[in-house]
Design an enzyme around this catalytic site. Structure first.
Site: not given
Ligand code: BGP
Length: 518
Positions: A113, A157, A202, A339, A341, A397
């Site tokens: 990616r 991005h 995002e 994504n 985290y 991610e």
């Protein structure tokens, strides 16, 4: 961003990480056993990948006709970036892409990616394209083809053309058409080799951090109406890009288009049904005017409406827009990129509303203060998102920042990253086993790189980068992930002493909930 700013990031219920009393935490009994949900094979065609983003790795900021992006300009602003670092050289991937693709090949990555730098291919944002910039991505794609690695292209991005920012950027209603023009160029030039596209990465970050908090480029602190207008136009841009890709991709049927969120997650503090529902409600709530929520950025494009609680929060500051916008914003996508985290632990509070459970002192964290280690989010995140939007998902991610260094033996021993990935992937395996349609996982990141306002302070890579000489040193986690990929996740089922979600010997999610009772 600086650690101080990071503290507020992704803490959407606004609860500080103040600890519960150690004594209460100690009451929790340590349980041992085999890894919870520790594996079960992933589907045969599961896509194991790695991710990067243009501004974070490419460098060559002024080379071969590239135009300036808002990040090139922002990095020059005093106090904007840790130690005044910039992405001018970054990992020099622009010149070293062959070496980096060789690394991906040796890792066994199935997919890469990456993102395209908009001002590298369109220096003015619209109008004349830059043949040398286009040629760079064409060479990257050919090299990936030779290596047998499937590209996933993120159209945007965050490195927005400065020329368009000067015309009003995302505040300008035409910005959606500029984005469509840019996407058309990529579709025409690269859709012969790119079958998987993500329109943007995002929106919470490039709109919220960039236009509300001022912590990311372009560094604006707009009022609520301005911030919401920028967000609205970005979502319109996403929808137009979906339409462009459907209309212009060479192999429209074989093309998949997705949308990528910074998943703001809550996980239940216990397995009690009321806590499971409280965490679900928190995951999709818009409790305040900050950007740290999901629904504001996902409901319009996936459901065609703004979330009611958010509309109430913004009240008279809601921007005016065309009634047809929402209908147009909802373009069917093939997948949702998450994504992931971290998550906040949430339980049902005494008033029946979701209540964030604070973490005890010393709770495990990444190098970045905002990232607590909460593996359960890899189960609950995909599950809650699937229940709401019914879309296949890709984990676009996931990774851990640490302050790695090369050890005396010449190697980079990043045991914390290995433990982190093992726990998170074990929870992802559990989600997949429960039938949640997750089709792939992309480690953030292949390389240590320019971590936005944190500059080069935090390292997220599977490969260490010595920024002085651009030498790449695969870390221990690289070899570990290689085995995970080669075994299609089977190595994750090795016996472990602690369940994946029990991140300290004494603290379980349930014990956290109990410790805050009364
Ligand atoms: C995501 C971004 C990535 C990467 C990652 C690490 O939000 O998509 O580009 O930067 O986070 O987080 P951070 O840079 O905030 O430390």
């Amino acid at each position: 961003m600086t650690d101080a700013k990071n503290l507020s990031r992704r803490n959407f219920l606004g609860v500080s990480a103040a600890g519960v009393a150690m004594a209460s935490a100690a009451r929790a009994t340590a349980k041992t056993g085999t890894g919870k949900g520790g594996g079960g094979p992933f589907p045969k065609d599961f896509v194991w990948g790695v991710a990067t983003a243009s501004y974070q790795v490419e460098g060559a900021a002024t080379e071969d006709g590239k135009g300036p992006s808002v990040w090139d300009v922002f990095c020059k602003k005093k106090g904007a970036i840790f130690e005044r670092n910039t992405g001018e050289v970054a990992c020099d991937h622009y010149h070293r892409y062959k070496e980096d693709i060789a690394l991906m090949k040796s890792l066994g990555a199935k997919s890469y990616r990456f993102s395209v730098s908009w001002p590298r291919v369109l220096p003015g944002g619209i109008g004349a394209s830059n043949p040398k910039g286009l040629d760079f991505y064409s060479r990257v794609l050919d090299e990936l083809g030779k290596a047998g690695i499937e590209p996933m292209c993120t159209v945007f991005h965050w490195d927005y053309p400065q020329a368009l920012y000067k015309k009003g950027g995302w505040l300008n209603r035409d910005s959606a058409d500029w984005f469509a023009e840019y996407t058309s160029l990529l579709a025409d030039k690269f859709s012969d080799r790119i079958k998987v596209w993500a329109t943007m990465n995002e929106p919470q970050c490039f709109i919220g951090l960039g236009h509300l908090d001022g912590a990311h480029a372009p560094g604006d602190k707009l009022n609520a109406t301005g911030y919401l207008t920028a967000a609205h136009n970005a979502m319109r841009a996403h929808a137009k890009a979906v339409q462009v890709l459907r209309a212009r991709a060479k192999d429209a049927k074989g093309t998949k288009v997705g949308y990528v969120l910074a998943a703001q997650l809550a996980q239940p503090a216990s397995d009690k049904p009321e806590d499971v529902e409280a965490a679900r409600a928190a995951t999709f709530a818009v409790p305040n005017r900050s950007e740290w929520n999901n629904a504001w950025f996902s409901d319009p494009v996936l459901l065609g409406k703004y979330p009611e609680d958010g509309v109430a929060v913004f009240g008279k500051d809601m921007p005016k827009f065309k009634p047809t916008d929402l209908e147009e914003m909802k373009q069917p996508v093939d997948f949702l990129g998450l994504n992931i985290y971290k998550a906040d632990y949430v339980k049902r509070g005494a008033d029946g509303k979701p209540e964030q459970v604070p973490l005890p002192p010393g709770y495990p964290h990444a190098g970045s203060d905002w990232q607590s280690i909460t593996p359960g989010c890899m189960y609950w995140g995909p599950r809650y998102f699937y229940d709401r939007y019914k879309l296949p998902m890709s984990i676009t991610e996931n990774g851990l920042s640490t302050r790695d260094q090369v050890f005396l033996d010449g190697k980079v021993h990043d045991a914390q990253r290995i433990d982190f990935m093992h726990r998170y992937l074990a929870e992802l395996a559990r989600a997949v086993k429960d039938g949640i349609p997750v089709t792939g996982y992309y480690a953030w990141s292949l390389l240590d790189n320019f971590e936005w306002s944190d500059g080069y302070k935090q390292r997220f890579g599977l490969v260490y980068v010595d920024y002085d000489n651009q030498k790449r040193v695969p870390k221990d986690s690289f070899d570990w992930y290689k085995k995970v990929i080669a075994s299609n996740g089977r190595t994750l089922t090795e016996k472990s002493v602690l369940p994946a979600t029990q991140v300290t010997p004494s603290v379980t999610p349930a014990s956290l909930a109990d410790a805050t009772k009364g």
